[in-house]
Design a protein around this motif. Structure first.
Motif, PDB file in Angstrom:
ATOM      1  N   GLY A 303       8.197  -1.982   7.706  1.00 49.01           N
ATOM      2  CA  GLY A 303       6.649  -1.649   7.794  1.00 49.01           C
ATOM      3  C   GLY A 303       6.419  -1.863   6.549  1.00 49.01           C
ATOM      4  N   LEU A 304       5.194  -2.130   6.523  1.00 48.14           N
ATOM      5  CA  LEU A 304       4.437  -1.698   4.862  1.00 48.14           C
ATOM      6  C   LEU A 304       3.272  -1.070   5.287  1.00 48.14           C
ATOM      7  N   ARG A 305       3.655  -0.546   3.625  1.00 45.34           N
ATOM      8  CA  ARG A 305       2.308   0.628   3.620  1.00 45.34           C
ATOM      9  C   ARG A 305       0.975   0.498   3.017  1.00 45.34           C
ATOM     10  N   ALA A 306       0.235   1.086   2.530  1.00 45.97           N
ATOM     11  CA  ALA A 306      -1.009   1.144   1.732  1.00 45.97           C
ATOM     12  C   ALA A 306      -2.066   2.307   1.654  1.00 45.97           C
ATOM     13  N   GLY A 307      -1.954   3.110   0.888  1.00 53.90           N
ATOM     14  CA  GLY A 307      -3.525   4.117   1.160  1.00 53.90           C
ATOM     15  C   GLY A 307      -4.187   4.874  -0.208  1.00 53.90           C
ATOM     16  N   VAL A 308      -4.818   5.455   0.324  1.00 51.46           N
ATOM     17  CA  VAL A 308      -5.319   5.905  -1.119  1.00 51.46           C
ATOM     18  C   VAL A 308      -5.906   6.984  -0.794  1.00 51.46           C
ATOM     19  N   ASP A 317      -5.719   9.149  -5.855  1.00 56.78           N
ATOM     20  CA  ASP A 317      -4.501   8.741  -5.634  1.00 56.78           C
ATOM     21  C   ASP A 317      -4.146   7.699  -4.967  1.00 56.78           C
ATOM     22  N   ALA A 318      -3.554   6.373  -6.256  1.00 55.30           N
ATOM     23  CA  ALA A 318      -3.260   5.344  -4.638  1.00 55.30           C
ATOM     24  C   ALA A 318      -1.292   5.249  -4.263  1.00 55.30           C
ATOM     25  N   SER A 319      -1.712   4.684  -3.000  1.00 51.55           N
ATOM     26  CA  SER A 319       0.024   5.205  -2.757  1.00 51.55           C
ATOM     27  C   SER A 319       0.502   3.354  -1.803  1.00 51.55           C
ATOM     28  N   GLY A 320       1.571   3.943  -1.933  1.00 49.45           N
ATOM     29  CA  GLY A 320       2.194   2.205  -1.097  1.00 49.45           C
ATOM     30  C   GLY A 320       3.927   2.890  -1.114  1.00 49.45           C
ATOM     31  N   GLY A 321       4.277   2.204  -0.050  1.00 47.86           N
ATOM     32  CA  GLY A 321       5.488   2.659   0.795  1.00 47.86           C
ATOM     33  C   GLY A 321       5.811   0.624   1.605  1.00 47.86           C
TER      34      GLY A 321
END
Length: 362
Positions: A303-308, A317-321
């Motif tokens: 799985g790939l994720r990205a958020g703000v 905040d910028a995020s990823g996982g």
């Protein structure tokens, strides 16, 4: 031919609608809302997966992290689940900040679930020693199929589901005795306990445009417990409201609006799974030859994720996982990682690392 053309036009309409929906919600996230932090029991996020999604999880709430964001989501978890998280917060600051969480979900029946949770936050350094703890029990119920069918005016399997949840928590705050606390007469005690109450609701719908559409609401610390040692210091309540949409079989977007005390914030995240439907289809098959011909030797979900997250006072905040799912004998394990980077924080801070391991009964 007319039927085929109608079906093709319907598919094209769905795809265009999903693309427009995805673009619009990301554009909305460029607006700033008031945000601030409080000294005690800050909301730094829970779990690697929600953190990578920009903490937009109140409407998704489909794993053990639901206990913190929306306890109602636990009602739709049908397998016994255990999850653990470790976080190194704001790497680069002189003091050491870290937290950890444990969650356990037990499905008593299809419509009643029980959960246990524990989380700790620790600050340590040459002249500092401080810790917070949250320890709670959670309950979630979903109405029987007949009740939901009546609500949605259907006699067959409903396309509308709902659930409600409740957390009852013990909150603890303590200071480590040192020269500073000894010299400060305000410290009549170094340890404080109180309790907090959370409630949540989750609505799941199968929509014409989306594979699935959820609405989620939760109220955290609705009693605003006093955790002050020298004077009254209430933990502010948190109101969360949001939606999540499964735009395609493997693509989900989640959006959340949050109020903490008198402050506001907004969060958005996207999740994409590789090999998801293939593994789901093949897991029920006994043909190892078919699996190896289609998937890599590891036979995993990835799985790939990205958020703000946006807010006023230069909060950004910028995020990823990423996630890795592996069936291991009698359990299904998921390893999640998230990196959260504060775009307008103290100079030299390189961000937060969060790792979670979830074990689910097969």
């Amino acid at each position: 031919m007319k039927i085929v053309n109608c079906k093709l036009q319907s598919v094209k309409f769905k795809r265009k609608s999903r693309n427009i929906f995805l673009i619009l919600t990301f554009v909305i996230c460029n607006f700033h809302f008031t945000f601030s932090s409080y000294a005690a029991f800050m909301d730094t996020g829970y779990g690697a997966r929600p953190s990578a999604l920009g903490k937009a999880f109140v409407a998704l709430a489909d794993d053990a992290n639901a206990l913190y964001y929306n306890p109602a989501g636990m009602a739709f978890i049908d397998k016994m689940t255990f999850s653990a998280t470790y976080t190194k917060l704001y790497q680069g600051i002189p003091e050491s900040l870290y937290d950890g969480t444990l969650e356990y979900i037990y499905p008593f029946s299809k419509h009643f679930k029980l959960g246990l949770m524990a989380s700790t936050f620790n600050l340590s350094g040459a002249d500092a020693g401080y810790a917070e703890g949250i320890y709670g029990i959670s309950f979630a119920i979903s109405p029987s199929k007949n009740v939901v069918a009546d609500l949605s005016a259907q006699k067959t399997e409903p396309n509308f589901k709902m659930a409600v949840g409740l957390n009852i928590k013990a909150l603890n705050k303590k200071y480590i005795e040192n020269e500073w606390t000894k010299a400060n007469t305000l410290f009549t005690t170094l340890n404080k306990w109180n309790f907090g109450i959370d409630i949540g609701a989750l609505f799941k719908m199968k929509d014409v445009i989306f594979e699935e559409f959820n609405l989620g609401f939760s109220l955290t610390n609705i009693n605003e417990p006093d955790m002050g040692i020298a004077a009254t210091s209430s933990v502010p309540s948190i109101i969360r409201a949001g939606f999540s949409a499964k735009l395609d079989y493997n693509l989900t977007e989640s959006f959340e609006f949050k109020i903490r005390g008198i402050d506001w914030s907004i969060h958005n995240g996207v999740e994409y799974w590789l090999f998801g439907p293939v593994v789901a289809d093949l897991s029920a098959s006994n043909s190892s030859a078919n699996r190896s011909s289609i998937l890599p030797d590891t036979w995993t979900n990835f799985g790939l994720r990205a958020g703000v997250s946006y807010g006023s006072r230069k909060y950004t905040d910028a995020s990823g996982g990423i996630s890795l799912k592996l069936p291991l004998g009698f359990v299904h394990s998921t390893l999640d990682y998230a990196f959260i980077y504060p775009l307008n924080f103290a100079e030299g801070v390189t961000g937060t690392h969060r790792v979670s391991l979830t074990l689910t009964e097969l």
